[in-house]
Design an enzyme around this catalytic site. Structure first.
Site, PDB file in Angstrom:
ATOM      1  N   VAL A   2       0.341  -8.402   7.641  1.00  0.00           N
ATOM      2  CA  VAL A   2      -0.452  -8.202   8.598  1.00  0.00           C
ATOM      3  C   VAL A   2      -1.969  -8.425   8.299  1.00  0.00           C
ATOM      4  CG1 VAL A   2      -1.246  -6.427  10.315  1.00  0.00           C
ATOM      5  CG2 VAL A   2       1.259  -6.819   9.928  1.00  0.00           C
TER       6      VAL A   2
ATOM      7  N   LYS B  15     -14.493  -2.607   9.101  1.00  0.00           N
ATOM      8  CA  LYS B  15     -14.901  -3.137   8.193  1.00  0.00           C
ATOM      9  C   LYS B  15     -14.025  -4.381   8.203  1.00  0.00           C
ATOM     10  CE  LYS B  15     -11.143  -2.096   5.530  1.00  0.00           C
ATOM     11  NZ  LYS B  15     -10.210  -2.838   4.706  1.00  0.00           N
TER      12      LYS B  15
ATOM     13  N   ASP C  88     -15.817   0.642   1.392  1.00  0.00           N
ATOM     14  CA  ASP C  88     -14.552  -0.283   1.735  1.00  0.00           C
ATOM     15  C   ASP C  88     -15.137  -1.552   2.086  1.00  0.00           C
ATOM     16  OD1 ASP C  88     -11.923  -0.542   2.176  1.00  0.00           O
ATOM     17  OD2 ASP C  88     -11.712   0.871   4.002  1.00  0.00           O
TER      18      ASP C  88
ATOM     19  N   TRP D 102       0.814  -1.241  -0.012  1.00  0.00           N
ATOM     20  CA  TRP D 102      -0.132  -0.080   0.011  1.00  0.00           C
ATOM     21  C   TRP D 102       1.037   1.228   0.053  1.00  0.00           C
ATOM     22  CZ3 TRP D 102      -3.759   2.214  -2.158  1.00  0.00           C
ATOM     23  CH2 TRP D 102      -4.757   2.996  -1.616  1.00  0.00           C
TER      24      TRP D 102
ATOM     25  N   ARG E 132      -6.487  -9.346   2.272  1.00  0.00           N
ATOM     26  CA  ARG E 132      -5.708 -10.387   3.290  1.00  0.00           C
ATOM     27  C   ARG E 132      -6.879 -10.917   4.195  1.00  0.00           C
ATOM     28  NH1 ARG E 132      -1.005  -6.213   4.968  1.00  0.00           N
ATOM     29  NH2 ARG E 132      -1.276  -6.178   2.703  1.00  0.00           N
TER      30      ARG E 132
ATOM     31  N   SER F  66      -9.826   0.494  -1.663  1.00  0.00           N
ATOM     32  CA  SER F  66      -8.479   0.742  -2.450  1.00  0.00           C
ATOM     33  C   SER F  66      -7.639  -0.535  -2.153  1.00  0.00           C
ATOM     34  CB  SER F  66      -8.059   1.940  -2.145  1.00  0.00           C
ATOM     35  OG  SER F  66      -7.948   1.992  -0.925  1.00  0.00           O
TER      36      SER F  66
ATOM     37  N   GLY G 221     -10.697   4.292   2.330  1.00  0.00           N
ATOM     38  CA  GLY G 221     -11.528   4.044   1.298  1.00  0.00           C
ATOM     39  C   GLY G 221     -11.475   2.634   0.676  1.00  0.00           C
TER      40      GLY G 221
END
Length: 341
Positions: free
Chosen positions: A280, A192, A245, A12, A256, A139, A137
């Site tokens: 993680v 979420k 999201d 990310w 993940r 992504s 958001g």
């Protein structure tokens, strides 16, 4: 041109660095592993986390945090939530001028129940920060890195500085909205992941689309219920940092959290799943924090509680699903935003 330090050279952090470099910003990416940093500088590829993605040649990387932040006007923190406090402490020691701090991580600190922006504010002296913003958001890094259309939100109490951050990131592939509700934006992103773990379990168990649709819908209720109790605007949870999201994280193999839940649903042990992931899984930490927080606030979160018992008390997913299905009958609308379910 603005110098932006990006702390965290995972998938990310690297993808967001690419966005900024595409926008002709001066980007210095900080990573801990020298081999990975050398690969980025010499071959313009983060082979460990985004193999096959060619990075802009202007993007530079370093293992020296001081070098990364020197002269930066904006610092983007993209680390696991468990590292936010320690990174913030290091930044507080290094900063000599006030900067805009942005984080793109998702989580809640267990025990303290602090949001990540609150951790940053607690550790970085007010004189060293102009504003704290959160970029969040729907992504996936893999899609952002391939420059596929993505829309996110930048949230902050300081909309003027957030607007400048919005301009830094926005381009034809990456659209950014403003939101003044930093509480809702952060909680939507953190909570979420819990529901995504549970959604992966339903798929691993083979329960089908009906079960997952119900789980996502009722999971959104739990997110909004706890979020509004903690001061969020309920409308935030209908937007990108809430429903948006939640959908992408519950339905994509890129997630993940979904992948970890799916493996648990197929019978694998949590410890084995986390070891095999290599990255993680924020939903595990978030489940613990949200469960404790809900107990403290006396806020009923049935799905979160069920997941907590699977992850930490040794219960099986099947028995927890059975308990959820056999709960007393309710009126759906009357219980949308009440603390009791």
């Amino acid at each position: 041109m603005t110098k932006i330090a990006v702390i965290g050279a995972g998938s990310w952090g690297t993808a967001l660095s690419l966005v900024l470099a595409d926008n002709d910003q001066e980007v210095m990416l900080y990573g801990r592993e020298q081999t990975n940093v050398d690969r980025i500088n010499e071959h313009h590829e983060n082979a460990q986390f985004l193999p096959g993605v060619m990075l802009p040649q202007s993007l530079k990387a370093t293992t020296d945090l001081k070098v990364a932040v020197e002269g930066a006007t904006h610092i983007l923190i993209v680390t696991p939530s468990s590292a936010i406090r320690s990174v913030s402490r290091q930044l507080n020691d290094l900063l000599t001028e006030p900067v805009v701090l942005i984080h793109a991580s998702k989580g809640i600190e267990p025990k303290t129940h602090l949001r990540l922006s609150e951790l940053i504010e607690e550790e970085v002296d007010p004189a060293k920060r102009k504003a704290v913003c959160v970029l969040t958001g729907p992504s996936h890094a893999e899609e952002v890195a391939l420059r596929k259309p993505t829309t996110v939100t930048i949230a902050s109490d300081d909309l003027e500085e957030a607007g400048r951050v919005q301009e830094l990131f926005t381009n034809e592939n990456f659209r950014v909205y403003l939101n003044a509700d930093i509480i809702g934006a952060e909680l939507g992103g953190a909570l979420k992941n819990i529901i995504a773990l549970a959604a992966g379990m339903t798929d691993g168990l083979g329960y089908g689309d009906n079960a997952k649709a119900a789980l996502i819908t009722r999971g959104m209720v739990e997110i909004a219920r706890l979020g509004t109790m903690l001061g969020a605007n309920p409308m935030t949870f209908t937007g990108l940092t809430g429903m948006g999201d939640l959908i992408v994280t519950c339905t994509s193999v890129h997630s993940r959290n979904w992948r970890a839940g799916n493996a648990i649903g197929r019978g694998e042990k949590l410890e084995t799943v986390l070891e095999n992931m290599g990255m993680v899984v924020e939903g595990v930490r978030a489940t613990q924090a949200a469960y404790d927080l809900a107990e403290t606030k006396q806020c009923e979160l049935p799905i979160t509680s069920a997941l907590y018992h699977v992850l930490f008390d040794g219960h099986t997913p099947e028995e927890e699903v059975k308990k959820l299905m056999q709960r007393p009958q309710k009126n759906e609308i009357e219980h949308l935003f009440t603390t009791k379910d």
